[in-house]
Write a protein that holds these residues in place. Structure first.
Motif, mmCIF file in Angstrom:
data_model
loop_
_atom_site.group_PDB
_atom_site.id
_atom_site.type_symbol
_atom_site.label_atom_id
_atom_site.label_comp_id
_atom_site.label_asym_id
_atom_site.label_seq_id
_atom_site.Cartn_x
_atom_site.Cartn_y
_atom_site.Cartn_z
ATOM 1 N N UNK A 35 0.820 -1.206 0.000
ATOM 2 C CA UNK A 35 0.000 0.000 0.000
ATOM 3 C C UNK A 35 0.857 1.260 0.000
ATOM 4 N N UNK A 36 0.498 2.215 -0.835
ATOM 5 C CA UNK A 36 1.186 3.499 -0.858
ATOM 6 C C UNK A 36 0.566 4.445 0.165
ATOM 7 N N UNK A 38 -1.571 7.324 1.434
ATOM 8 C CA UNK A 38 -2.743 8.005 0.861
ATOM 9 C C UNK A 38 -2.542 9.509 0.649
ATOM 10 N N UNK A 39 -1.565 10.099 1.316
ATOM 11 C CA UNK A 39 -1.299 11.535 1.162
ATOM 12 C C UNK A 39 -0.377 11.847 -0.012
ATOM 13 N N UNK A 40 0.016 10.818 -0.766
ATOM 14 C CA UNK A 40 0.896 11.007 -1.921
ATOM 15 C C UNK A 40 0.190 10.509 -3.189
ATOM 16 N N UNK A 41 0.732 10.852 -4.379
ATOM 17 C CA UNK A 41 0.141 10.318 -5.624
ATOM 18 C C UNK A 41 0.272 8.808 -5.741
ATOM 19 N N UNK A 42 1.121 8.188 -4.905
ATOM 20 C CA UNK A 42 1.302 6.729 -4.990
ATOM 21 C C UNK A 42 2.183 6.368 -6.166
ATOM 22 N N UNK A 43 1.619 5.763 -7.181
ATOM 23 C CA UNK A 43 2.382 5.389 -8.366
ATOM 24 C C UNK A 43 2.692 6.613 -9.217
ATOM 25 N N UNK A 44 3.670 6.456 -10.090
ATOM 26 C CA UNK A 44 3.960 7.492 -11.089
ATOM 27 C C UNK A 44 2.882 7.469 -12.171
ATOM 28 N N UNK A 45 2.724 8.588 -12.863
ATOM 29 C CA UNK A 45 1.906 8.589 -14.068
ATOM 30 C C UNK A 45 2.639 7.808 -15.157
ATOM 31 N N UNK A 46 1.889 7.179 -16.036
ATOM 32 C CA UNK A 46 2.500 6.518 -17.191
ATOM 33 C C UNK A 46 2.985 7.606 -18.148
ATOM 34 N N UNK A 47 4.265 7.607 -18.526
ATOM 35 C CA UNK A 47 4.780 8.666 -19.405
ATOM 36 C C UNK A 47 3.971 8.780 -20.688
ATOM 37 N N UNK A 48 3.528 9.987 -21.007
ATOM 38 C CA UNK A 48 2.659 10.210 -22.168
ATOM 39 C C UNK A 48 3.482 10.399 -23.445
ATOM 40 N N UNK A 298 -8.195 1.672 -12.026
ATOM 41 C CA UNK A 298 -7.241 2.102 -11.009
ATOM 42 C C UNK A 298 -7.767 1.825 -9.611
ATOM 43 N N UNK A 299 -6.837 1.698 -8.667
ATOM 44 C CA UNK A 299 -7.195 1.571 -7.252
ATOM 45 C C UNK A 299 -6.507 2.696 -6.488
ATOM 46 N N UNK A 300 -7.134 3.124 -5.398
ATOM 47 C CA UNK A 300 -6.593 4.226 -4.598
ATOM 48 C C UNK A 300 -6.658 3.881 -3.121
ATOM 49 N N UNK A 301 -5.640 4.306 -2.393
ATOM 50 C CA UNK A 301 -5.631 4.176 -0.940
ATOM 51 C C UNK A 301 -6.085 5.514 -0.356
ATOM 52 N N UNK A 302 -7.144 5.474 0.442
ATOM 53 C CA UNK A 302 -7.678 6.680 1.079
ATOM 54 C C UNK A 302 -7.393 6.628 2.577
ATOM 55 N N UNK A 303 -7.578 7.764 3.235
ATOM 56 C CA UNK A 303 -7.361 7.813 4.681
ATOM 57 C C UNK A 303 -8.294 6.853 5.429
ATOM 58 N N UNK A 304 -9.514 6.680 4.863
ATOM 59 C CA UNK A 304 -10.514 5.869 5.565
ATOM 60 C C UNK A 304 -11.013 4.683 4.734
#
Length: 315
Positions: A35-36, A38-48, A298-304
């Motif tokens: 788990x990354x 939750x206060x950060x972007x976590x993963x990098x964006x895929x380079x466009x 996509x999946x996201x880690x939230x505070x709650x």
């Protein structure tokens, strides 16, 4: 715990969201590698990069996982993992897997595919594949040297194996080029390959580089140069968290279908379809792909809690 699902759709696309309530911090001790923050972007964006067809990026702290592998892996899997460790040690003699190799991995892994061109040949492969890239954060600066050594070893073994199997490829040598100040290790053919329908193996021109604390394995020099330019751009640190991100760009995939239309039609005819039926199917596939501009899971880690989102944009 609360679990909910919501669907939104309009003329521009749709978004399907699922959320589950929970406390990610309660899992940190055992599953913090998964788990990354939750206060950060976590993963990098895929380079466009131009011609991006799709990719995935995922948060996995491999070094932390390695430290807990005995309590996370089932006993019957440990034997297979021990065999993997032995093979890795043979590729990098003198390096300890636990002390040197695993800590060299950072917390984000990215894989992508994008269109590649063949202006460096006097011709092109008969079947044109995308360029592929594997990118991962470096857990420590000297990790780049370890993976450069691994890259050179793999390329040497692959070339020897290809020669033994009698692959009809032009001889090549290891070389280095510099793009925008970044050294790129790659191979160079002693003579430009010639032919209108070269072997499929000519889709692969292995490259490796280190840029902004990340290591890149790539199958296309053109794509590698494009990644240098994209990865040197400023990072958006305000984007919401993504622990995992898989996205497809159907319009670019339609271009790949068009590039290989002749081969795809021929394969369909060999399977018993008429030329008209085969052409019609390819045209329909292209039309469907061009009707969408993005498909993302996509999946996201939230505070709650945690969130899963499936998003699509269409024309």
């Amino acid at each position: 715990p609360y679990f909910g699902v919501a669907l939104d759709a309009d003329e521009n696309g749709f978004s399907l969201n699922s959320a589950i309530e929970g406390n990610p911090k309660a899992l940190k001790d055992k599953y913090g590698w998964f788990l990354s923050d939750p206060d950060t972007p976590g993963t990098h964006d895929i380079p466009k990069v131009e011609g991006l067809m799709g990719g995935l990026t995922i948060h996995r702290n491999i070094s932390k996982w390695y430290g807990k592998r005995e309590e996370l892996l089932e006993e019957q899997l440990m034997a297979g993992f021990d065999e993997f460790e032995s093979g890795l040690g043979n590729l990098l003699p003198g390096r300890d897997v636990g002390e040197d190799i695993m800590p060299a991995f950072g917390s984000t892994i990215t894989f992508l595919a994008a269109k590649q061109t063949f202006e460096h040949f006097d011709g092109a492969p008969g079947v044109k594949l995308p360029g592929f890239a594997l990118i991962f954060d470096l857990g420590k600066p000297e990790g780049g040297k370890i993976f450069q050594l691994l890259f050179q070893t793999i390329v040497t073994i692959t070339n020897l194996a290809g020669a033994e199997e009698g692959l009809n490829r032009e001889p090549s040598v290891m070389t280095a080029v510099v793009h925008k100040g970044v050294p790129i290790n790659t191979v160079q053919f002693l003579q430009d390959p010639k032919g209108k329908r070269l072997d499929i193996s000519y889709n692969f021109m292995p490259c490796a580089m280190t840029v902004k604390g990340r290591f890149v394995f790539c199958t296309s020099l053109g794509l590698c140069k494009a990644l240098v330019e994209e990865m040197q751009k400023p990072v958006d640190k305000t984007r919401g968290n993504r622990n995992f991100n898989l996205e497809l760009h159907p319009e670019a995939l339609a271009g790949l279908v068009k590039e290989n239309r002749r081969t795809l039609v021929a394969q369909s005819i060999q399977q018993g379809k008429t030329a008209e039926e085969a052409s019609g199917e390819i045209e329909l596939a292209e039309k469907l792909l061009r009707s969408m501009t993005l498909l993302r899971l996509s999946t996201s880690v939230k505070e709650n809690g945690f969130q899963v989102q499936l998003k699509g944009n269409w024309k």
